[in-house]
Design a protein around this motif. Structure first.
Motif, short mmCIF file in Angstrom:
data_model
loop_
_atom_site.label_atom_id
_atom_site.label_comp_id
_atom_site.label_asym_id
_atom_site.label_seq_id
_atom_site.Cartn_x
_atom_site.Cartn_y
_atom_site.Cartn_z
N ALA A 105 -47.97 -4.24 12.69
CA ALA A 105 -46.87 -3.29 12.88
C ALA A 105 -46.04 -3.65 14.11
O ALA A 105 -44.81 -3.58 14.09
N GLN A 157 -43.84 -6.74 13.38
CA GLN A 157 -42.68 -6.42 12.56
C GLN A 157 -41.64 -5.64 13.36
O GLN A 157 -40.43 -5.82 13.15
N SER A 197 -48.37 -6.24 1.22
CA SER A 197 -48.03 -5.52 2.45
C SER A 197 -47.01 -4.41 2.21
O SER A 197 -46.79 -3.57 3.09
N SER A 206 -42.03 -2.09 6.56
CA SER A 206 -43.15 -1.72 7.42
C SER A 206 -42.89 -0.37 8.09
O SER A 206 -41.89 -0.20 8.80
#
Length: 502
Positions: free
Chosen positions: A153, A156, A266, A437
């Motif tokens: 996380a 991203q 993902s 994300s």
């Protein structure tokens, strides 16, 4: 001038990535943590390192492995790590790696973040490592593989903040739209053979070619006049049995997902359908820390609120259900009607993203046309776009056929090279995963303080609240929703702040 490749950010385990080379962290004596035992089975450990790295070969596959010293004479600073990383990337780029991709793919884990000295400063380390990886991707692509949800996380977030992937072109707008759907839970997937080709599996046509390899050339020439479905029908008739077991044995030997599988996993889509027999998408999901395995339909009972994968054409573990020959397609509706109904419900209730699918499969065509007709008969005044198809090189005829019902997106249309187009698809999915994300699991974790300085006052207040929330669950635990929310933002009680597994 360097010919920079692409830096992919991937959630999973290093051993789960189908790649052309690996970089693993070590110390100046080339000692490895036990964590890497499964990754480096069959690798002859180098006796010493020079300039912070050494190269070794894996005995069983020949994939080269570079040992990277994440320290320098006892110095465990981020500067020392980046210095040696830059050196090893120069050596990797000069190695002329063998590959089946348009560019070699090098897999790199979260260097130094678990037990390598930078666990307490993960935020600062991730940013610096990503800069070094991108700068060192000379003629190669790099997959930055992160097992921890919080590391992934954070990485991203760093990419989104840099704005490096933001453009005004049509592809970026499509990525943003699909990412928004994924974040809201409105995106489903249809995965075809084109994704598994990246893991070394054959296309449908190549599979039939392999199955008929024992025929004479004249027999092959005669058989080539038939459709692929009728060729499979002939081969089954000659063998006197269905081809399911033969196909399953050829496919199940491949267990390592392609980059595309990992990027699709993902996205966190709850509903996934596939015409593939392999289990590579499921393996990609399993490689993510904390991700529950999806239910396989129709073979497993559904888990409440969980994700699932619909195996439309059978599965390697159920070869009797493999759909390949003409007669099996004709009998599909009678035998697998409920599976078709589930797929149609995906088209009706979500936006379907089709990847690696040619849309020449008779069953997929029929089921999709039926839904399109059903929606049109409903007389909706809104434009009813059922899904998006990512098509390598584009297909103007298909786009015209499905106009208004499926959004046809041309990937790599500026190139005639199939490998280049496949790489462009991977890059598209990487950018999509970045925008999709949603986790902020690093936000209240002090290890990532370097990434959250501008919000330090809010974070301090949130942690202060978290510290006084009752910790022990009770029969009537009214604080559980708040505890869960704080934990999802990375809060850990001081007694539990231990290093995560890499």
């Amino acid at each position: 001038m360097a010919d920079l490749g692409h830096l992919f950010v991937v959630r999973g385990k290093l051993e789960s990535v189908y790649c052309d080379a690996l970089i693993v962290p070590t110390d100046s004596s080339a000692q490895l943590e036990r964590t890497w035992d499964g990754v480096l089975s069959g690798v002859r450990r180098p006796k010493r390192l020079e300039n912070g790295f050494a190269r070794a070969l894996r005995d069983d596959s020949g994939v080269p492995v570079w040992y990277l010293d994440v320290t320098e004479r006892g110095d465990v600073s981020i500067d020392a790590l980046v210095k040696h990383l830059s050196s090893v990337l120069e050596d990797v780029a000069a190695a002329n790696l063998e590959t089946t991709r348009a560019r070699p793919l090098v897999a790199v884990p979260a260097l130094g973040l678990a037990g390598g000295g930078h666990h307490g400063s993960a935020g600062a380390a991730i940013g610096r490592v990503m800069e070094a990886l991108q700068a060192g991707a000379d003629g190669i692509d790099i997959a930055f593989v992160l097992f921890s949800e919080s590391d992934y996380a954070a990485a991203q977030w760093v990419r989104r903040q840099s704005g490096a992937c933001d453009t005004d072109d049509a592809l970026h707008k499509t990525q943003s739209r699909l990412a928004d759907l994924a974040r809201k839970g409105g995106l489903s997937l249809l995965i075809g053979a084109g994704v598994s080709i990246g893991a070394g599996l054959p296309s449908w046509t190549d599979l039939i070619e392999d199955l008929r390899s024992y025929l004479t050339q004249s027999q092959k020439d005669a058989l080539g006049k038939l459709s692929v479905l009728d060729q499979a029908e002939y081969l089954a008739a000659v063998k006197g049995t269905k081809l399911g077991s033969v196909v399953a044995n050829k496919i199940k030997v491949v267990q390592r997902p392609a980059l595309g599988h990992l990027l699709l996993a993902s996205l966190g889509c709850r509903a996934v359908a596939t015409t593939n027999y392999d289990t590579l998408y499921e393996n990609a999901v399993a490689a993510q820390a904390g991700a529950p395995m999806p239910t396989l339909l129709p073979y497993d009972g559904p888990a409440p609120g969980g994700s699932w994968v619909l195996k439309l054409h059978g599965d390697v573990d159920h070869p009797e259900d493999v759909v390949l020959a003409r007669s099996e397609f004709i009998a599909y509706d009678a035998k697998n009607g409920p599976a078709g109904a589930i797929f149609q419900s995906m088209l009706l209730t979500t936006h379907l993203l089709a990847v690696g699918v040619s849309f020449r499969d008779d069953n997929i065509l029929r089921l999709t046309h039926e839904v399109a007709g059903f929606v049109e008969a409903g007389g909706s005044s809104q434009k009813n776009e059922l899904g998006t198809v990512l098509a390598l090189g584009g297909d103007e005829l298909q786009a015209a056929i499905w106009g208004g019902r499926l959004h046809w997106v041309a990937i790599g249309e500026d190139s005639d090279e199939s490998l280049t187009q496949a790489r462009e698809l991977e890059i598209f999915l990487d950018h999509l995963a970045m925008h999709a994300s949603v986790s902020s699991s690093y936000l209240l974790d002090p290890r990532y303080a370097a990434l959250t300085e501008e919000d330090s006052e809010v974070i301090a207040a949130a942690r202060a609240v978290a510290d006084i929330v009752p910790k022990k669950p009770s029969a009537r635990d009214r604080w559980k929703p708040l505890r869960d929310s704080l934990a999802a933002l990375g809060y850990k009680h001081p007694a539990s702040e231990l290093p995560e597994a890499p």
